[in-house]
Design a protein around this motif. Structure first.
Motif, PDB file in Angstrom:
ATOM      1  N   GLN A   1       0.971  -1.163   0.089  1.00 12.31           N
ATOM      2  CA  GLN A   1      -0.108  -0.097  -0.068  1.00 12.31           C
ATOM      3  C   GLN A   1       0.929   1.356   0.066  1.00 12.31           C
ATOM      4  O   GLN A   1       0.470   2.370  -0.583  1.00 12.31           O
ATOM      5  CB  GLN A   1      -0.954  -0.025   1.216  1.00 12.31           C
TER       6      GLN A   1
ATOM      7  N   LEU B   1       2.138   1.772  -3.590  1.00 16.52           N
ATOM      8  CA  LEU B   1       1.138   2.498  -4.319  1.00 16.52           C
ATOM      9  C   LEU B   1       0.744   3.868  -4.022  1.00 16.52           C
ATOM     10  O   LEU B   1       0.579   4.632  -4.895  1.00 16.52           O
ATOM     11  CB  LEU B   1      -0.118   1.534  -4.187  1.00 16.52           C
ATOM     12  N   ARG B   2       0.821   4.283  -2.606  1.00 20.86           N
ATOM     13  CA  ARG B   2       0.725   5.746  -2.468  1.00 20.86           C
ATOM     14  C   ARG B   2       1.545   6.297  -2.877  1.00 20.86           C
ATOM     15  O   ARG B   2       1.602   7.549  -3.281  1.00 20.86           O
ATOM     16  CB  ARG B   2       0.306   5.722  -0.905  1.00 20.86           C
TER      17      ARG B   2
ATOM     18  N   ALA C   1       3.652   6.032  -5.474  1.00 23.46           N
ATOM     19  CA  ALA C   1       3.563   5.834  -6.812  1.00 23.46           C
ATOM     20  C   ALA C   1       2.699   6.949  -7.375  1.00 23.46           C
ATOM     21  O   ALA C   1       2.805   7.652  -8.231  1.00 23.46           O
ATOM     22  CB  ALA C   1       3.314   4.544  -7.541  1.00 23.46           C
ATOM     23  N   GLU C   2       1.454   7.060  -6.574  1.00 22.94           N
ATOM     24  CA  GLU C   2       0.493   8.119  -7.306  1.00 22.94           C
ATOM     25  C   GLU C   2       1.090   9.424  -6.549  1.00 22.94           C
ATOM     26  O   GLU C   2       0.768  10.435  -7.381  1.00 22.94           O
ATOM     27  CB  GLU C   2      -0.712   7.901  -6.083  1.00 22.94           C
TER      28      GLU C   2
ATOM     29  N   TYR D   1      -1.543  -8.607  -6.103  1.00 19.45           N
ATOM     30  CA  TYR D   1      -0.508  -7.448  -5.916  1.00 19.45           C
ATOM     31  C   TYR D   1      -0.546  -7.238  -7.936  1.00 19.45           C
ATOM     32  O   TYR D   1       0.818  -6.605  -8.332  1.00 19.45           O
ATOM     33  CB  TYR D   1       0.588  -8.401  -5.917  1.00 19.45           C
TER      34      TYR D   1
ATOM     35  N   GLY E   1      -1.826  -4.454  -8.802  1.00 20.62           N
ATOM     36  CA  GLY E   1      -1.594  -3.034  -8.683  1.00 20.62           C
ATOM     37  C   GLY E   1      -0.352  -2.663  -8.719  1.00 20.62           C
ATOM     38  O   GLY E   1       0.364  -1.489  -9.149  1.00 20.62           O
ATOM     39  N   LEU E   2       0.667  -3.512  -8.244  1.00 25.07           N
ATOM     40  CA  LEU E   2       2.049  -3.234  -8.695  1.00 25.07           C
ATOM     41  C   LEU E   2       2.870  -3.386  -9.600  1.00 25.07           C
ATOM     42  O   LEU E   2       4.131  -3.371  -9.908  1.00 25.07           O
ATOM     43  CB  LEU E   2       2.863  -4.396  -7.256  1.00 25.07           C
TER      44      LEU E   2
ATOM     45  N   ARG F   1       2.613  -1.991 -12.577  1.00 31.62           N
ATOM     46  CA  ARG F   1       3.274  -0.677 -13.029  1.00 31.62           C
ATOM     47  C   ARG F   1       4.782  -0.341 -12.443  1.00 31.62           C
ATOM     48  O   ARG F   1       5.878   0.079 -12.908  1.00 31.62           O
ATOM     49  CB  ARG F   1       2.501   0.405 -13.072  1.00 31.62           C
ATOM     50  N   PHE F   2       4.723  -0.456 -10.968  1.00 29.69           N
ATOM     51  CA  PHE F   2       5.947  -0.316 -10.077  1.00 29.69           C
ATOM     52  C   PHE F   2       6.906  -1.210 -10.706  1.00 29.69           C
ATOM     53  O   PHE F   2       8.203  -0.507 -10.828  1.00 29.69           O
ATOM     54  CB  PHE F   2       5.553  -0.552  -8.702  1.00 29.69           C
TER      55      PHE F   2
END
Length: 113
Positions: free
Chosen positions: A1, A4-5, A7-8, A55, A57-58, A60-61
């Motif tokens: 989390q 992701l935060r 990255a935003e 995961y 959402g990761l 792109r990371f």
């Protein structure tokens, strides 16, 4: 989390080029990309695969992380090539200076008789 935060938050600092073309184009053929999409859409049966869906959402990371690692390796190679070139130039300069010093020690007219 937390990643992701972050990255935003970093998204605001990206250049226009990074926003439009953030990654290298895929090297997969069209049929390979379609096959990969179908596999991703399937509901996994293994427990590990089900856990990995959390995961997604990761992705792109990891793409960005891998891009940075590739660029880092390319810069390391370029730095090593420049260091080698610098050594070669120094060696040539030392040879030139040694030759110039030798020429100054030798008299202009070695056979006066």
């Amino acid at each position: 989390q937390r990643i992701l935060r972050l990255a935003e938050m970093c998204r605001r600092l990206e250049t226009e080029e990074e926003k439009v073309l953030p990654f290298y184009p895929s090297s997969l053929a069209e049929w390979e990309q379609q096959k990969a999409r179908r596999v991703l859409e399937e509901i996994p049966s293994e427990p590990l695969a089900r856990a990995m869906r959390d995961y997604v959402g990761l992705e792109r990371f990891w793409q960005r992380f891998n891009k940075v690692k590739l660029e880092e390796k390319a810069l390391e190679r370029a730095q090593a090539a420049l260091a080698n070139r610098n050594q070669d130039l120094r060696r040539l300069l030392q040879q030139y200076l040694a030759g110039a010093a030798t020429n100054q020690k030798v008299p202009k007219d070695p056979h006066p008789l």
